[in-house]
Design an enzyme around this catalytic site. Structure first.
Site, PDB file in Angstrom:
ATOM      1  N   SER A 154      53.668  60.861  33.877  1.00 10.82           N
ATOM      2  CA  SER A 154      52.793  60.632  35.040  1.00 10.82           C
ATOM      3  C   SER A 154      52.285  59.195  35.006  1.00 10.82           C
ATOM      4  O   SER A 154      52.124  58.611  33.927  1.00 10.82           O
ATOM      5  CB  SER A 154      51.592  61.580  34.970  1.00 10.82           C
ATOM      6  OG  SER A 154      50.616  61.197  35.920  1.00 10.82           O
ATOM      7  N   TYR A 167      44.716  64.845  30.242  1.00  6.14           N
ATOM      8  CA  TYR A 167      46.065  64.851  30.835  1.00  6.14           C
ATOM      9  C   TYR A 167      46.730  63.484  30.600  1.00  6.14           C
ATOM     10  O   TYR A 167      47.896  63.398  30.216  1.00  6.14           O
ATOM     11  CB  TYR A 167      45.919  65.155  32.322  1.00  6.14           C
ATOM     12  CG  TYR A 167      47.171  65.124  33.155  1.00  6.14           C
ATOM     13  CD1 TYR A 167      47.987  66.254  33.263  1.00  6.14           C
ATOM     14  CD2 TYR A 167      47.529  63.982  33.875  1.00  6.14           C
ATOM     15  CE1 TYR A 167      49.120  66.240  34.069  1.00  6.14           C
ATOM     16  CE2 TYR A 167      48.657  63.959  34.671  1.00  6.14           C
ATOM     17  CZ  TYR A 167      49.446  65.088  34.775  1.00  6.14           C
ATOM     18  OH  TYR A 167      50.574  65.062  35.570  1.00  6.14           O
TER      19      TYR A 167
HETATM   20  N1  NAP Z   1      52.313  66.759  41.426  1.00  2.00           N
HETATM   21  C1  NAP Z   1      51.963  65.540  41.047  1.00  2.00           C
HETATM   22  O1  NAP Z   1      51.280  64.807  41.761  1.00  2.00           O
HETATM   23  C2  NAP Z   1      52.426  65.006  39.706  1.00  2.00           C
HETATM   24  C3  NAP Z   1      52.211  63.651  39.429  1.00  2.00           C
HETATM   25  C4  NAP Z   1      52.622  63.133  38.222  1.00  2.00           C
HETATM   26  C5  NAP Z   1      53.244  63.946  37.306  1.00  2.00           C
HETATM   27  N2  NAP Z   1      53.454  65.263  37.590  1.00  2.00           N
HETATM   28  C6  NAP Z   1      54.135  66.082  36.583  1.00  2.00           C
HETATM   29  O2  NAP Z   1      55.230  66.754  37.180  1.00  2.00           O
HETATM   30  C7  NAP Z   1      55.479  67.966  36.479  1.00  2.00           C
HETATM   31  C8  NAP Z   1      55.563  69.121  37.461  1.00  2.00           C
HETATM   32  O3  NAP Z   1      54.318  69.210  38.142  1.00  2.00           O
HETATM   33  P1  NAP Z   1      54.152  69.977  39.533  1.00  2.00           P
HETATM   34  O4  NAP Z   1      53.156  69.211  40.301  1.00  2.00           O
HETATM   35  O5  NAP Z   1      55.469  70.281  40.125  1.00  2.00           O
HETATM   36  O6  NAP Z   1      53.428  71.340  39.017  1.00  2.00           O
HETATM   37  P2  NAP Z   1      53.389  72.815  39.613  1.00  2.00           P
HETATM   38  O7  NAP Z   1      53.659  72.824  41.068  1.00  2.00           O
HETATM   39  O8  NAP Z   1      52.105  73.415  39.130  1.00  2.00           O
HETATM   40  O9  NAP Z   1      54.609  73.552  38.844  1.00  2.00           O
HETATM   41  C9  NAP Z   1      54.519  73.722  37.463  1.00  2.00           C
HETATM   42  C10 NAP Z   1      55.663  74.585  36.962  1.00  2.00           C
HETATM   43  O10 NAP Z   1      55.517  74.736  35.535  1.00  2.00           O
HETATM   44  C11 NAP Z   1      55.381  76.117  35.181  1.00  2.00           C
HETATM   45  N3  NAP Z   1      54.474  76.204  34.048  1.00  2.00           N
HETATM   46  C12 NAP Z   1      53.186  75.767  33.957  1.00  2.00           C
HETATM   47  N4  NAP Z   1      52.674  76.037  32.756  1.00  2.00           N
HETATM   48  C13 NAP Z   1      53.658  76.662  32.037  1.00  2.00           C
HETATM   49  C14 NAP Z   1      53.731  77.210  30.723  1.00  2.00           C
HETATM   50  N5  NAP Z   1      52.683  77.191  29.898  1.00  2.00           N
HETATM   51  N6  NAP Z   1      54.902  77.767  30.332  1.00  2.00           N
HETATM   52  C15 NAP Z   1      55.958  77.810  31.169  1.00  2.00           C
HETATM   53  N7  NAP Z   1      55.958  77.305  32.424  1.00  2.00           N
HETATM   54  C16 NAP Z   1      54.804  76.753  32.856  1.00  2.00           C
HETATM   55  C17 NAP Z   1      54.885  76.804  36.476  1.00  2.00           C
HETATM   56  O11 NAP Z   1      55.215  78.187  36.555  1.00  2.00           O
HETATM   57  P3  NAP Z   1      54.191  79.342  36.029  1.00  2.00           P
HETATM   58  O12 NAP Z   1      52.837  78.993  36.549  1.00  2.00           O
HETATM   59  O13 NAP Z   1      54.750  80.627  36.562  1.00  2.00           O
HETATM   60  O14 NAP Z   1      54.269  79.295  34.534  1.00  2.00           O
HETATM   61  C18 NAP Z   1      55.667  76.004  37.531  1.00  2.00           C
HETATM   62  O15 NAP Z   1      56.998  76.462  37.614  1.00  2.00           O
HETATM   63  C19 NAP Z   1      54.356  68.089  35.449  1.00  2.00           C
HETATM   64  O16 NAP Z   1      54.803  67.588  34.208  1.00  2.00           O
HETATM   65  C20 NAP Z   1      53.271  67.180  36.000  1.00  2.00           C
HETATM   66  O17 NAP Z   1      52.407  66.709  34.980  1.00  2.00           O
HETATM   67  C21 NAP Z   1      53.045  65.811  38.775  1.00  2.00           C
END
Ligand code: NAP
Length: 264
Positions: A154, A167
């Site tokens: 991130s 984070y």
């Molecule tokens: N969205 C942003 O703005 C942003 C910005 C920078 C970086 N990121 C990074 O991008 C990545 C994806 O983020 P996202 O925004 O797409 O998140 P999201 O929409 O919350 O999706 C997260 C995914 O991870 C799974 N997950 C969460 N905790 C878990 C655990 N303990 N074990 C197994 N699976 C787990 C969730 O499914 P379940 O809940 O069913 O487990 C879901 O499939 C992350 O690394 C985040 O830090 C996101």
């Protein structure tokens, strides 16, 4: 002659015959990564904690003709990580080309308000589980003869963002781990890179925006982008897929931003 050249070019830009594990593939950025890798020809396995979400996604991908399997796993639990890698080993016959460490969590608070439990939940999910899952994947990645790990980091690991301190530390640790892993495993023909997204429209971002101080933090980050908007999951998955392609064979140990110019 022309035919030979074309097929060599196609191979550099294809993931046909390759196997991939994407953690957290049921929604958001992970979901987009699964589709991108599968559309480039990879066979993909996903994990998440909610089995109903996994089933729904697998059905959707089957209808699209994409080759994806999945298993329930809470990556915070050591036993479940081991079971996941056993499943992957059995489904992919001991060979894994691509590991995308995508799943993560966040709890937004001021530094003075974080409990020990908050810190261990965030560090446990975002860093420790990623470290141990990479260790478990090592023999399979090595056996494939062509391994690539992509860590989803991130911009918060590169620039200070309000209410994101734990984070941010987890993502900064991930960035350094990317470099050490790339160094140690290059001899096994395994590359490692991190992709650092800016704000992207997902459930995680939505939940942050609904938390105390989260709205200001995200709006502040969006206003610091050059393009003046949030990203879409597909704008991150394209970079992840590129890093896994043979065309990216000289790229390793890098932290690359897809952030609309936030860090420029
Ligand atoms: N969205 C942003 O703005 C942003 C910005 C920078 C970086 N990121 C990074 O991008 C990545 C994806 O983020 P996202 O925004 O797409 O998140 P999201 O929409 O919350 O999706 C997260 C995914 O991870 C799974 N997950 C969460 N905790 C878990 C655990 N303990 N074990 C197994 N699976 C787990 C969730 O499914 P379940 O809940 O069913 O487990 C879901 O499939 C992350 O690394 C985040 O830090 C996101």
């Amino acid at each position: 002659m022309a035919e030979t050249k074309l097929s060599m070019k196609d191979k550099r830009w294809s993931l046909h015959g390759m196997t991939a594990l994407v953690t957290g593939g049921t929604r958001g950025i992970g979901h987009a990564i699964v589709e991108e890798l599968a559309e480039f020809g990879a066979t993909v396995h996903i994990c998440a904690r909610n089995q109903d979400d996994i089933n729904k996604c697998l059905k959707e991908w089957k209808n699209k003709g994409l080759n994806v399997t999945g298993s329930e796993c809470d990556l915070q639990c050591s036993d479940q990580r081991k079971k996941l890698m056993e499943d992957v080993c059995s489904i992919f016959h001991g060979k894994l080309n691509i590991l995308v460490n995508n799943a993560a969590t966040n709890i937004t608070k001021e530094i003075v308000d974080y409990s020990a439990e908050d810190v261990s939940t965030i560090m446990g999910t975002n860093f420790e589980s990623v470290y141990h899952l990479s260790q478990l994947a090592h023999p399979l990645l090595k056996e494939s003869g062509y391994g690539s790990i992509v860590f989803i980091s991130s911009i918060a690991g590169l620039r200070a963002v309000p209410v994101f301190s734990v984070y941010a530390a987890s993502k900064r640790a991930m960035n350094q781990f990317t470099k050490n892993l790339a160094l140690e495993w290059a001899k096994d023909n395994i590359r490692a890179n991190a992709v650092a997204p800016g704000p992207v429209k997902t459930k995680l971002l939505e939940s942050i925006m609904n938390s105390s101080g989260g709205d200001d933090s995200i709006n502040g980050a969006v206003s610091r982008t050059l393009v003046g908007r949030m990203g879409e999951p597909k704008e991150i998955s394209s970079l992840v897929a590129f890093l896994c392609l043979p065309a990216a064979s000289y790229i390793t140990g890098q932290v690359i931003c897809a952030d609309g110019g936030f860090t420029s």
